[in-house]
Design a protein around this motif. Structure first.
Motif, PDB file in Angstrom:
ATOM      1  N   ALA A 248       0.869  -1.173   0.000  1.00 12.80           N
ATOM      2  CA  ALA A 248       0.000   0.000   0.000  1.00 12.80           C
ATOM      3  C   ALA A 248       0.903   1.218   0.000  1.00 12.80           C
ATOM      4  O   ALA A 248       1.682   1.414   0.931  1.00 12.80           O
ATOM      5  CB  ALA A 248      -0.900   0.000   1.231  1.00 12.80           C
ATOM      6  N   SER A 249       0.832   2.018  -1.073  1.00 12.04           N
ATOM      7  CA  SER A 249       1.777   3.111  -1.199  1.00 12.04           C
ATOM      8  C   SER A 249       1.220   4.211  -2.099  1.00 12.04           C
ATOM      9  O   SER A 249       0.646   3.914  -3.143  1.00 12.04           O
ATOM     10  CB  SER A 249       3.092   2.601  -1.799  1.00 12.04           C
ATOM     11  N   PRO A 250       1.390   5.467  -1.711  1.00 14.79           N
ATOM     12  CA  PRO A 250       0.988   6.569  -2.599  1.00 14.79           C
ATOM     13  C   PRO A 250       2.014   6.840  -3.698  1.00 14.79           C
ATOM     14  O   PRO A 250       1.746   7.592  -4.614  1.00 14.79           O
ATOM     15  CB  PRO A 250       0.892   7.761  -1.635  1.00 14.79           C
ATOM     16  N   THR A 251       3.197   6.214  -3.607  1.00 11.00           N
ATOM     17  CA  THR A 251       4.279   6.494  -4.551  1.00 11.00           C
ATOM     18  C   THR A 251       4.651   5.313  -5.430  1.00 11.00           C
ATOM     19  O   THR A 251       5.353   5.471  -6.422  1.00 11.00           O
ATOM     20  CB  THR A 251       5.548   6.926  -3.792  1.00 11.00           C
ATOM     21  N   GLY A 252       4.216   4.095  -5.074  1.00 13.23           N
ATOM     22  CA  GLY A 252       4.625   2.897  -5.805  1.00 13.23           C
ATOM     23  C   GLY A 252       5.784   2.180  -5.148  1.00 13.23           C
ATOM     24  O   GLY A 252       6.119   1.064  -5.521  1.00 13.23           O
ATOM     25  N   SER A 253       6.415   2.820  -4.166  1.00 16.37           N
ATOM     26  CA  SER A 253       7.480   2.194  -3.396  1.00 16.37           C
ATOM     27  C   SER A 253       7.009   1.999  -1.965  1.00 16.37           C
ATOM     28  O   SER A 253       5.971   2.530  -1.552  1.00 16.37           O
ATOM     29  CB  SER A 253       8.746   3.058  -3.427  1.00 16.37           C
ATOM     30  N   TYR A 254       7.781   1.247  -1.195  1.00  9.46           N
ATOM     31  CA  TYR A 254       7.384   0.889   0.165  1.00  9.46           C
ATOM     32  C   TYR A 254       7.068   2.126   1.005  1.00  9.46           C
ATOM     33  O   TYR A 254       7.833   3.085   1.037  1.00  9.46           O
ATOM     34  CB  TYR A 254       8.503   0.082   0.829  1.00  9.46           C
ATOM     35  N   ALA A 255       5.909   2.083   1.673  1.00  3.35           N
ATOM     36  CA  ALA A 255       5.500   3.198   2.523  1.00  3.35           C
ATOM     37  C   ALA A 255       4.993   2.715   3.874  1.00  3.35           C
ATOM     38  O   ALA A 255       4.302   3.446   4.570  1.00  3.35           O
ATOM     39  CB  ALA A 255       4.427   4.027   1.827  1.00  3.35           C
ATOM     40  N   GLY A 256       5.344   1.471   4.240  1.00  7.42           N
ATOM     41  CA  GLY A 256       4.998   1.022   5.582  1.00  7.42           C
ATOM     42  C   GLY A 256       4.106  -0.196   5.685  1.00  7.42           C
ATOM     43  O   GLY A 256       4.033  -0.801   6.747  1.00  7.42           O
ATOM     44  N   TYR A 257       3.410  -0.576   4.598  1.00  7.22           N
ATOM     45  CA  TYR A 257       2.494  -1.709   4.681  1.00  7.22           C
ATOM     46  C   TYR A 257       2.701  -2.634   3.485  1.00  7.22           C
ATOM     47  O   TYR A 257       2.735  -2.179   2.340  1.00  7.22           O
ATOM     48  CB  TYR A 257       1.037  -1.239   4.717  1.00  7.22           C
ATOM     49  N   SER A 258       2.818  -3.923   3.760  1.00  7.24           N
ATOM     50  CA  SER A 258       2.926  -4.913   2.697  1.00  7.24           C
ATOM     51  C   SER A 258       1.957  -6.053   2.982  1.00  7.24           C
ATOM     52  O   SER A 258       1.550  -6.254   4.130  1.00  7.24           O
ATOM     53  CB  SER A 258       4.363  -5.435   2.588  1.00  7.24           C
ATOM     54  N   TYR A 259       1.601  -6.794   1.927  1.00  6.00           N
ATOM     55  CA  TYR A 259       0.533  -7.787   2.031  1.00  6.00           C
ATOM     56  C   TYR A 259       0.978  -9.116   1.424  1.00  6.00           C
ATOM     57  O   TYR A 259       1.565  -9.155   0.347  1.00  6.00           O
ATOM     58  CB  TYR A 259      -0.724  -7.278   1.323  1.00  6.00           C
ATOM     59  N   ALA A 260       0.661 -10.188   2.132  1.00  9.70           N
ATOM     60  CA  ALA A 260       1.055 -11.528   1.706  1.00  9.70           C
ATOM     61  C   ALA A 260      -0.159 -12.454   1.698  1.00  9.70           C
ATOM     62  O   ALA A 260      -1.025 -12.388   2.582  1.00  9.70           O
ATOM     63  CB  ALA A 260       2.137 -12.084   2.627  1.00  9.70           C
ATOM     64  N   ILE A 261      -0.214 -13.333   0.699  1.00 13.42           N
ATOM     65  CA  ILE A 261      -1.262 -14.349   0.600  1.00 13.42           C
ATOM     66  C   ILE A 261      -0.954 -15.440   1.624  1.00 13.42           C
ATOM     67  O   ILE A 261       0.164 -15.974   1.640  1.00 13.42           O
ATOM     68  CB  ILE A 261      -1.292 -14.952  -0.808  1.00 13.42           C
ATOM     69  N   PRO A 262      -1.890 -15.807   2.498  1.00 15.13           N
ATOM     70  CA  PRO A 262      -1.610 -16.848   3.503  1.00 15.13           C
ATOM     71  C   PRO A 262      -1.147 -18.152   2.856  1.00 15.13           C
ATOM     72  O   PRO A 262      -1.673 -18.568   1.821  1.00 15.13           O
ATOM     73  CB  PRO A 262      -2.964 -17.021   4.210  1.00 15.13           C
ATOM     74  N   SER A 263      -0.174 -18.800   3.473  1.00 15.53           N
ATOM     75  CA  SER A 263       0.423 -20.005   2.887  1.00 15.53           C
ATOM     76  C   SER A 263      -0.583 -21.147   2.766  1.00 15.53           C
ATOM     77  O   SER A 263      -0.497 -21.946   1.825  1.00 15.53           O
ATOM     78  CB  SER A 263       1.625 -20.454   3.723  1.00 15.53           C
ATOM     79  N   ASN A 264      -1.533 -21.253   3.690  1.00 15.10           N
ATOM     80  CA  ASN A 264      -2.514 -22.343   3.608  1.00 15.10           C
ATOM     81  C   ASN A 264      -3.342 -22.228   2.331  1.00 15.10           C
ATOM     82  O   ASN A 264      -3.646 -23.232   1.679  1.00 15.10           O
ATOM     83  CB  ASN A 264      -3.427 -22.335   4.829  1.00 15.10           C
ATOM     84  N   LEU A 265      -3.725 -20.999   1.975  1.00 19.40           N
ATOM     85  CA  LEU A 265      -4.484 -20.797   0.742  1.00 19.40           C
ATOM     86  C   LEU A 265      -3.596 -21.012  -0.473  1.00 19.40           C
ATOM     87  O   LEU A 265      -3.991 -21.678  -1.441  1.00 19.40           O
ATOM     88  CB  LEU A 265      -5.071 -19.386   0.729  1.00 19.40           C
ATOM     89  N   ALA A 266      -2.385 -20.459  -0.450  1.00 22.29           N
ATOM     90  CA  ALA A 266      -1.457 -20.618  -1.582  1.00 22.29           C
ATOM     91  C   ALA A 266      -1.149 -22.088  -1.836  1.00 22.29           C
ATOM     92  O   ALA A 266      -1.067 -22.531  -2.995  1.00 22.29           O
ATOM     93  CB  ALA A 266      -0.169 -19.845  -1.304  1.00 22.29           C
ATOM     94  N   GLN A 267      -0.983 -22.862  -0.761  1.00 20.19           N
ATOM     95  CA  GLN A 267      -0.678 -24.283  -0.894  1.00 20.19           C
ATOM     96  C   GLN A 267      -1.827 -25.025  -1.572  1.00 20.19           C
ATOM     97  O   GLN A 267      -1.606 -25.873  -2.448  1.00 20.19           O
ATOM     98  CB  GLN A 267      -0.409 -24.883   0.487  1.00 20.19           C
ATOM     99  N   LYS A 268      -3.060 -24.714  -1.194  1.00 17.66           N
ATOM    100  CA  LYS A 268      -4.216 -25.388  -1.789  1.00 17.66           C
ATOM    101  C   LYS A 268      -4.344 -25.052  -3.267  1.00 17.66           C
ATOM    102  O   LYS A 268      -4.569 -25.927  -4.115  1.00 17.66           O
ATOM    103  CB  LYS A 268      -5.483 -24.987  -1.032  1.00 17.66           C
ATOM    104  N   VAL A 269      -4.201 -23.775  -3.609  1.00 23.63           N
ATOM    105  CA  VAL A 269      -4.318 -23.346  -4.998  1.00 23.63           C
ATOM    106  C   VAL A 269      -3.219 -23.989  -5.848  1.00 23.63           C
ATOM    107  O   VAL A 269      -3.480 -24.516  -6.934  1.00 23.63           O
ATOM    108  CB  VAL A 269      -4.268 -21.809  -5.096  1.00 23.63           C
TER     109      VAL A 269
END
Length: 492
Positions: A248-269
């Motif tokens: 989440a960023s107003p500039t396109g670069s890191y601004a304090g928040y990042s997001y990851a897909i939970p491994s349990n869901l990624a593993q199933k997919v």
């Protein structure tokens, strides 16, 4: 004469001397400084406090960088036909330049399966992976799922340094995590942070996939930048607990928040893509609304009192989808879903993630509140077409056409990467009126390339004014287009 106030600094040595002179311990006594209106200084007690050692990230970091690869993509330029804007020369051909992209990926098996993000490899003509030791290979895209933004790659190997999977359900707020990837085209990079939230939705997958979109991200403050996409979110034991996907960023670069897909869901997919060729997603068949978005007026429409919906923790059922597992199990408008297989859910995002881990035909336990009473019901999940089957040859119906995935051999013989074959046509159906015949291979929907049933479902769900399918008949030359229209609403 002006009064001078001298600051008092109390040390352990002074405390001992005062005690020797007959004063009680300062920790048991209030100390007042002259001229401060008798404001007391309180000394904190260390009762119940235990010394802790600082966390050592080095074992997890050293193991992780061996299992995370640099993913580079090439999309070849295409020749396009464009109209001269001034109308002097008529249509002109233009050559679009080649495009390069980069991201990260995580090795999940000894024999070379790699998880990355769909948006990292989408549309790429060639995918290359590079290990931390500079070893480089060309990778095959096994399959993708825009709804979860997961893709699976395959490289050759027999004893590759895969990453152990952790349980993302055990992730807790405040726990330390590492983000491992190749940001900004740098070499393997490790950053640290904490889990700052769970069950986050930011709307990216819904924009990409419409139907079947699943977002319940792990939010962290570990520094993540472009190029980290598809990389690993790792706990301090070096286990994979998420696939980094967004910032989440107003500039396109890191601004304090990042997001990851939970491994349990990624593993199933990833497991579905490897085993079946596409994601086999089970649906409850409910349209939902979060309770925190309700007002007293809207709650009354569902037969809920203001106290009932404000005190309850769960997700409100707006309606059930006909011919769905939820409808068959008796769930109805106004019910409040509280748990899936014993796991509490308080938002539609959390509920969707839990259900997305199961296949059509799986039975799950759904906890709910009706008229103030807590109950449980077993629901058999179905796919979007209402079927409860799963498998490599799984099929679905659309506009009267029965569809299935192309086999690997069929795709190879046709010279395509994938597609969906029509195996039957119902009389009087929209597919029949469009003159589609058995054996037709659908390769695109509304000019969007599709490779499997999951792609097809996502593409038709985004269509607002009808569906235009493009494809070919095996053994015939040329491309054929047909217009279809079918209303299949998205559901959870």
């Amino acid at each position: 004469m002006k009064k001078i106030i001298v600051p008092v600094v109390v040390t352990a040595a002074v405390t001992s001397l005062l005690t020797m002179w007959g004063f009680s311990k300062l920790s048991d006594k209030k100390l007042f400084l002259s001229g401060n209106n008798d404001i007391p200084i309180h000394y904190a007690s260390n009762t119940g406090m235990t010394a802790t050692q600082p966390v050592d990230f080095s074992p997890a970091a050293e193991a992780s960088v061996r299992s995370v690869v640099h993913v580079k993509t090439l999309t070849q330029g295409k020749t396009v036909l464009a109209q001269d804007p001034f109308g002097f020369y008529g249509p002109q051909q233009y050559r679009m330049p080649d495009q390069m992209g980069a991201g990260s990926g995580v090795i999940i098996s000894r024999d070379g399966y790699i998880i990355t993000n769909n948006h990292v490899v989408q549309g790429a003509d060639q995918v290359q992976v590079t290990f931390n030791d500079r070893n480089t290979q060309i990778a095959k895209v096994v399959g993708t799922d825009p709804g979860t933004d997961i893709a699976v790659l395959k490289i050759d190997g027999s004893d590759l340094p895969y990453m152990e999977l952790g349980n993302s359900d055990n992730v807790k707020l405040g726990q330390w995590v590492l983000a491992v990837g190749y940001p900004l085209n740098l070499d393997a990079t490790v950053t640290a942070g904490i889990v700052s939230a769970k069950g986050r939705a930011i709307g990216l997958n819904a924009a990409r996939a419409k139907s079947g979109a699943v977002e319940s991200y792990i939010q962290t403050d570990a520094a993540v930048n472009p190029g980290n996409s598809g990389g690993a979110l790792v706990n301090t034991q070096g286990q994979l607990i998420g696939i980094n996907a967004a910032i989440a960023s107003p500039t396109g670069s890191y601004a304090g928040y990042s997001y990851a897909i939970p491994s349990n869901l990624a593993q199933k997919v990833a497991g579905d893509i490897i085993k079946y060729g596409s994601v086999q997603r089970g649906f409850l068949g409910l349209t939902l609304v979060d309770l925190n978005k309700m007002t007293e007026q809207s709650a009354e429409q569902y037969g809920l009192s203001s106290g009932a919906f404000r005190d309850a923790k769960g997700v409100l059922v707006q309606s059930t989808v006909p011919n769905s597992g939820a409808a068959a199990a008796g769930l109805k408008r106004g019910d409040i879903i509280t748990s899936i297989n014993g796991v509490s859910v308080t938002s539609a995002n959390q509920l969707t993630e839990q259900v997305a881990r199961f296949h059509p035909g799986d039975k799950i336990s759904v906890g709910y509140i009706r008229s103030g009473n807590l109950a449980n019901v077993s629901v058999e999940l179905r796919n979007l077409s209402g079927a409860g089957s799963v498998g490599k040859g799984a099929s679905m119906a659309y506009s009267g056409a029965t569809l299935r995935n192309l086999t690997d051999m069929e795709a190879s013989n046709l010279g395509v990467d994938g597609g969906v074959m029509v195996t039957d046509i119902a009389n009087g159906s929209a597919a029949k009126r469009a003159n589609i015949q058995k054996g037709f291979v659908i390769l695109s929907v509304n000019d969007e390339i599709i490779s499997n049933l999951s792609d097809f479902q996502s593409a038709v769900a985004q269509a607002n004014d009808g569906v235009q399918v493009g494809g070919m008949y095996p053994g015939r030359r040329g491309m054929y287009y047909y217009g279809l229209n079918d209303n299949n609403g998205g559901s959870y």
